[in-house]
Design a protein around this motif. Structure first.
Motif, PDB file in Angstrom:
ATOM      1  N   ARG A   1      19.986 -82.169 107.423  1.00  0.00           N
ATOM      2  CA  ARG A   1      19.041 -83.263 107.655  1.00  0.00           C
ATOM      3  C   ARG A   1      17.722 -82.911 106.978  1.00  0.00           C
ATOM      4  O   ARG A   1      17.053 -81.960 107.364  1.00  0.00           O
TER       5      ARG A   1
ATOM      6  N   GLU B   1      19.971 -87.640 105.975  1.00  0.00           N
ATOM      7  CA  GLU B   1      21.071 -86.672 106.027  1.00  0.00           C
ATOM      8  C   GLU B   1      21.840 -86.648 104.712  1.00  0.00           C
ATOM      9  O   GLU B   1      21.993 -87.667 104.032  1.00  0.00           O
TER      10      GLU B   1
ATOM     11  N   ASP C   1      24.020 -89.474 100.332  1.00  0.00           N
ATOM     12  CA  ASP C   1      25.295 -89.275  99.630  1.00  0.00           C
ATOM     13  C   ASP C   1      25.520 -90.396  98.622  1.00  0.00           C
ATOM     14  O   ASP C   1      25.915 -90.151  97.468  1.00  0.00           O
TER      15      ASP C   1
ATOM     16  N   HIS D   1      25.369 -84.558 102.865  1.00  0.00           N
ATOM     17  CA  HIS D   1      26.440 -83.571 102.855  1.00  0.00           C
ATOM     18  C   HIS D   1      26.190 -82.571 101.726  1.00  0.00           C
ATOM     19  O   HIS D   1      25.848 -82.967 100.607  1.00  0.00           O
TER      20      HIS D   1
ATOM     21  N   SER E   1      18.684 -91.886 107.514  1.00  0.00           N
ATOM     22  CA  SER E   1      18.852 -91.905 106.061  1.00  0.00           C
ATOM     23  C   SER E   1      18.518 -90.576 105.401  1.00  0.00           C
ATOM     24  O   SER E   1      18.696 -90.425 104.195  1.00  0.00           O
TER      25      SER E   1
ATOM     26  N   LEU F   1      26.663 -81.252 107.218  1.00  0.00           N
ATOM     27  CA  LEU F   1      25.476 -82.047 106.886  1.00  0.00           C
ATOM     28  C   LEU F   1      24.214 -81.198 106.964  1.00  0.00           C
ATOM     29  O   LEU F   1      24.138 -80.259 107.746  1.00  0.00           O
TER      30      LEU F   1
ATOM     31  N   ARG G   1      29.302 -90.406 103.112  1.00  0.00           N
ATOM     32  CA  ARG G   1      28.922 -91.780 103.436  1.00  0.00           C
ATOM     33  C   ARG G   1      27.481 -91.955 103.876  1.00  0.00           C
ATOM     34  O   ARG G   1      27.076 -93.055 104.232  1.00  0.00           O
ATOM     35  N   THR G   2      26.695 -90.899 103.882  1.00  0.00           N
ATOM     36  CA  THR G   2      25.301 -91.078 104.283  1.00  0.00           C
ATOM     37  C   THR G   2      24.538 -91.781 103.162  1.00  0.00           C
ATOM     38  O   THR G   2      25.016 -91.910 102.031  1.00  0.00           O
ATOM     39  N   TYR G   3      23.326 -92.215 103.497  1.00  0.00           N
ATOM     40  CA  TYR G   3      22.505 -92.912 102.507  1.00  0.00           C
ATOM     41  C   TYR G   3      22.254 -92.026 101.290  1.00  0.00           C
ATOM     42  O   TYR G   3      22.415 -92.467 100.140  1.00  0.00           O
TER      43      TYR G   3
ATOM     44  N   GLY H   1      21.588 -88.937 112.202  1.00  0.00           N
ATOM     45  CA  GLY H   1      22.269 -90.179 111.868  1.00  0.00           C
ATOM     46  C   GLY H   1      21.440 -91.105 110.991  1.00  0.00           C
ATOM     47  O   GLY H   1      21.895 -92.206 110.646  1.00  0.00           O
TER      48      GLY H   1
END
Length: 237
Positions: free
Chosen positions: A202, A212, A130, A214, A210, A200, A126-128, A208
């Motif tokens: 970074r 990061e 991703d 997976h 943008s 994750l 769900r990260t940017y 937390g």
């Protein structure tokens, strides 16, 4: 080849043109539906399964009820069965068409492109970054299907007229990724529980933010690249 009279002259047109002209010449609000062949209806069921997977994923995000997540994971498999049978039905009925070919590609994009990408988002990617990778995955599937439609006539065929190989991974192969996501769901390795395997990294910015990503998203990126590959030849079973 079929023929028709145009201004006193006989004009040859391809079978595909004749089929398309049939749709153009038929009047009425539901003429498209009346012209559907049995194989076309089977193909639409593939798209139906993919669409239901998307909505089931959305239901899970709203309710957090895992029954919807398992349903979302199962619908693409049902779509694969319809994707397999539409070709069988078309050959049985001897009624393939250009419309059916386009329907097949659009249904495949939903069931094996959009639905798996959304499932990956739902379980935890769900990260940017991703979502950038997952969007690329969908777009590569779209390009893969467009290339297939444009080049299918030039691909070497066997004695039965079937293509000998796929150029790049066929988009239904994404069900392999869906199977992995189903296994993770069963083990609880999803967002809200134990989390996605691999964790994750970074690449830039604060925690937390943008930057990061997976590590599992890399697999989706590589899968996308394999779908649009020109040199990867996958034997057709």
């Amino acid at each position: 080849m079929s023929k028709r009279k145009v201004s006193g002259q006989t004009k040859s047109i391809s079978d595909e043109d004749a089929a398309l002209q049939k749709y153009n010449d038929t009047e009425g609000h539901f003429s498209l539906v009346r012209n559907f062949r049995l194989a076309d209806l089977v193909t639409i069921m593939n798209g139906f399964c993919g669409s239901f997977s998307v909505f089931s994923s959305a239901r899970y995000l709203i309710s957090n009820d895992e029954a919807f997540l398992y349903a979302a994971l199962a619908y693409p498999l049902a779509g694969l069965m319809f994707d397999f049978f539409d070709g069988k039905v078309a050959r049985w009925r001897k009624s393939s068409s250009m419309l059916g070919q386009e329907l097949d590609s659009l249904a495949d994009l939903i069931s094996f492109g959009v639905a798996p990408a959304l499932l990956a988002f739902v379980v935890g990617l769900r990260t940017y970054l991703d979502t950038v990778v997952l969007t690329g995955f969908i777009c590569c599937g779209l390009a893969r299907l467009a290339r297939f439609n444009a080049t299918v006539a030039s691909v070497p065929k066997d004695a039965t007229g079937k293509a000998r190989f796929f150029e790049g991974l066929p988009i239904p192969s994404s069900l392999g990724l869906v199977a992995v996501l189903a296994f993770w769901t069963r083990k609880g390795w999803i967002e809200g529980k134990e989390g996605i395997p691999g964790g994750l990294v970074r690449l830039w910015g604060a925690e937390g933010g943008s930057g990061e990503l997976h590590l599992v998203s890399v697999v989706f990126g590589l899968w996308a690249a394999a779908m649009v590959s020109k040199t990867l030849k996958v034997p057709k079973l």
